[in-house]
Motif scaffolding. Structure first.
Motif, short mmCIF file in Angstrom:
data_model
loop_
_atom_site.label_atom_id
_atom_site.label_comp_id
_atom_site.label_asym_id
_atom_site.label_seq_id
_atom_site.Cartn_x
_atom_site.Cartn_y
_atom_site.Cartn_z
N PRO A 251 0.84 -1.20 0.00
CA PRO A 251 0.00 0.00 0.00
C PRO A 251 0.87 1.24 0.00
O PRO A 251 2.08 1.18 0.25
CB PRO A 251 -0.78 -0.12 1.31
N PHE A 252 0.25 2.39 -0.28
CA PHE A 252 1.02 3.63 -0.26
C PHE A 252 1.39 4.02 1.15
O PHE A 252 2.52 4.43 1.43
CB PHE A 252 0.24 4.78 -0.91
N ARG A 253 0.47 3.90 2.11
CA ARG A 253 0.69 4.41 3.46
C ARG A 253 0.55 3.27 4.48
O ARG A 253 -0.44 2.56 4.50
CB ARG A 253 -0.30 5.53 3.77
N ILE A 254 1.57 3.14 5.35
CA ILE A 254 1.57 2.11 6.38
C ILE A 254 1.96 2.76 7.70
O ILE A 254 2.92 3.52 7.76
CB ILE A 254 2.59 0.99 6.06
N GLN A 255 1.22 2.44 8.77
CA GLN A 255 1.63 2.85 10.11
C GLN A 255 2.25 1.64 10.82
O GLN A 255 1.94 0.50 10.49
CB GLN A 255 0.44 3.37 10.92
N THR A 256 3.13 1.89 11.78
CA THR A 256 3.89 0.80 12.38
C THR A 256 3.27 0.23 13.65
O THR A 256 3.83 -0.70 14.22
CB THR A 256 5.33 1.25 12.70
N SER A 257 2.15 0.78 14.11
CA SER A 257 1.54 0.29 15.34
C SER A 257 0.07 0.68 15.36
O SER A 257 -0.34 1.62 14.64
CB SER A 257 2.23 0.89 16.57
N PRO A 258 -0.74 0.01 16.17
CA PRO A 258 -2.14 0.44 16.32
C PRO A 258 -2.25 1.88 16.78
O PRO A 258 -3.13 2.62 16.33
CB PRO A 258 -2.69 -0.54 17.35
N TRP A 259 -1.38 2.31 17.71
CA TRP A 259 -1.42 3.70 18.17
C TRP A 259 -1.17 4.65 17.00
O TRP A 259 -1.88 5.66 16.85
CB TRP A 259 -0.37 3.95 19.25
N ALA A 260 -0.19 4.35 16.18
CA ALA A 260 0.11 5.22 15.03
C ALA A 260 -1.06 5.26 14.06
O ALA A 260 -1.39 6.32 13.51
CB ALA A 260 1.38 4.75 14.32
N ARG A 261 -1.72 4.12 13.84
CA ARG A 261 -2.88 4.11 12.94
C ARG A 261 -3.99 5.00 13.48
O ARG A 261 -4.61 5.77 12.73
CB ARG A 261 -3.39 2.67 12.75
N ASP A 262 -4.27 4.89 14.77
CA ASP A 262 -5.33 5.70 15.36
C ASP A 262 -4.98 7.18 15.30
O ASP A 262 -5.85 8.03 15.03
CB ASP A 262 -5.57 5.28 16.81
N PHE A 263 -3.73 7.50 15.56
CA PHE A 263 -3.29 8.90 15.57
C PHE A 263 -3.40 9.51 14.17
O PHE A 263 -3.93 10.62 13.99
CB PHE A 263 -1.86 8.95 16.08
N VAL A 264 -2.92 8.80 13.16
CA VAL A 264 -3.01 9.28 11.79
C VAL A 264 -4.47 9.39 11.35
O VAL A 264 -4.85 10.35 10.67
CB VAL A 264 -2.21 8.36 10.85
N ALA A 265 -5.29 8.43 11.75
CA ALA A 265 -6.71 8.46 11.38
C ALA A 265 -7.40 9.70 11.92
O ALA A 265 -8.33 10.23 11.29
CB ALA A 265 -7.41 7.20 11.88
N THR A 266 -6.96 10.18 13.07
CA THR A 266 -7.53 11.41 13.62
C THR A 266 -7.41 12.55 12.62
O THR A 266 -8.36 13.31 12.40
CB THR A 266 -6.79 11.79 14.93
N LYS A 267 -6.26 12.67 11.99
CA LYS A 267 -6.04 13.75 11.03
C LYS A 267 -6.81 13.51 9.73
O LYS A 267 -7.40 14.44 9.17
CB LYS A 267 -4.54 13.88 10.74
N LEU A 268 -6.78 12.29 9.24
CA LEU A 268 -7.35 12.01 7.93
C LEU A 268 -8.86 12.15 7.90
O LEU A 268 -9.46 12.23 6.82
CB LEU A 268 -6.91 10.63 7.46
#
Length: 285
Positions: A251-268
């Motif tokens: 995929p184009f964008r990958i986060q390295t942890s569940p915390w990082a996924r949740d944090f990035v999702a906040t912005k998106l």
């Protein structure tokens, strides 16, 4: 030396003397890749060499000098890789440097230095590698940060550079795909590595010079200490990079942890910016 015709896939990784870069170099070698582990100062290779030996992959790791802000070292390194291995199948842009401070108190030279390492270094290395990656139908994998999606207090220059990298790679991805090159960004959160230690910053010195920003900086530093207390290990953060390296179509964008996924999702999902501003406001109060 292995002949180019029978050479396994070759990956070049920048910034491998410690942290995510070191862990990624070892993991790539364990996955069977010929791994070109680069660093600005090859005198700092002892930790990587020890880890490679411990995992019995020293024969798959070749250490070379590459300074991402020095175009001559980029060109020389890539020329050597092609001459010795006949191919380049992947580039992992990992080298970077943090910069803590707020713009009223930082010099423009400090801001420019952060951009040089974290943005222009990525651009220069990617630009030089692309002809070889086109030939192999390879891929570019770039370590950005959750700070490349969510702007963070006292990280203005660093986040600006990482935002720029994300925009650069997001724009490049569809164009590169037309010539067979995949582009991926990997977004870690806090990682327990030497990245922060290497800043050489003394929190007490920062606070004594913070002036009107002292209360905000105190709150930010307290929050940062807590986040790094719960940080991923470099090996954990490197695992998604290896997945991107070996996947058929990463995929184009990958986060390295569940915390990082949740944090990035906040912005998106934050169309007006109020959610992010409410969140980061708590970091400085």
């Amino acid at each position: 030396m292995t002949s180019p015709k029978t050479s396994p896939k070759t990956v070049l990784i920048t910034g491998t003397s410690s942290g995510i870069g070191l862990a990624t170099a070892v993991a790539a070698a364990r996955a069977g890749w010929t791994t070109i582990a680069t660093m600005r100062d090859t005198g700092k290779a002892d930790a990587l060499l020890a880890a490679a030996a411990a995992h019995e992959v020293a024969d798959r790791i070749q250490i070379k000098r590459l300074d991402v802000v020095d175009p001559e070292t980029i060109a020389t390194c890539l020329d050597d890789v092609i001459a010795e291995h006949g191919r380049l199948d992947a580039l992992v842009n990992n080298a970077g440097a943090a910069q803590v401070g707020t713009i009223e108190q930082a010099s423009l030279d400090e801001v420019r230095a952060a951009m040089e390492v974290n943005f222009f270094g990525v651009v220069a290395t990617t630009r030089s590698a692309l002809p070889h990656l086109r030939a192999s139908h390879g891929r570019v994998i770039t370590v950005t940060s959750v700070g490349g999606v969510v702007g963070q207090p006292f990280n203005e220059a660093y986040c600006a550079a990482k935002f720029a990298v994300e925009g650069f790679m997001e724009s490049l991805a569809p164009v590169a795909a037309t010539v067979g090159v995949d582009v991926t960004v990997v977004e870690p959160g806090a990682v327990a590595s030497e990245f922060v230690t290497n800043l050489g910053l003394d929190p007490e010195t920062l606070l004594t010079t913070a002036g009107p920003y002292t209360p905000a900086l105190q709150a930010y530093l307290a929050r940062t200490r807590q986040s790094f207390a719960d940080a991923q290990t470099p090996t954990e953060a490197a695992a998604p990079l290896i997945e991107a390296l070996t996947a058929d179509r990463p995929p184009f964008r990958i986060q390295t942890s569940p915390w990082a996924r949740d944090f990035v999702a906040t912005k998106l999902t934050d169309l007006d910016g109020s959610t992010v501003q409410s969140l980061t406001d708590t970091w400085v109060r």
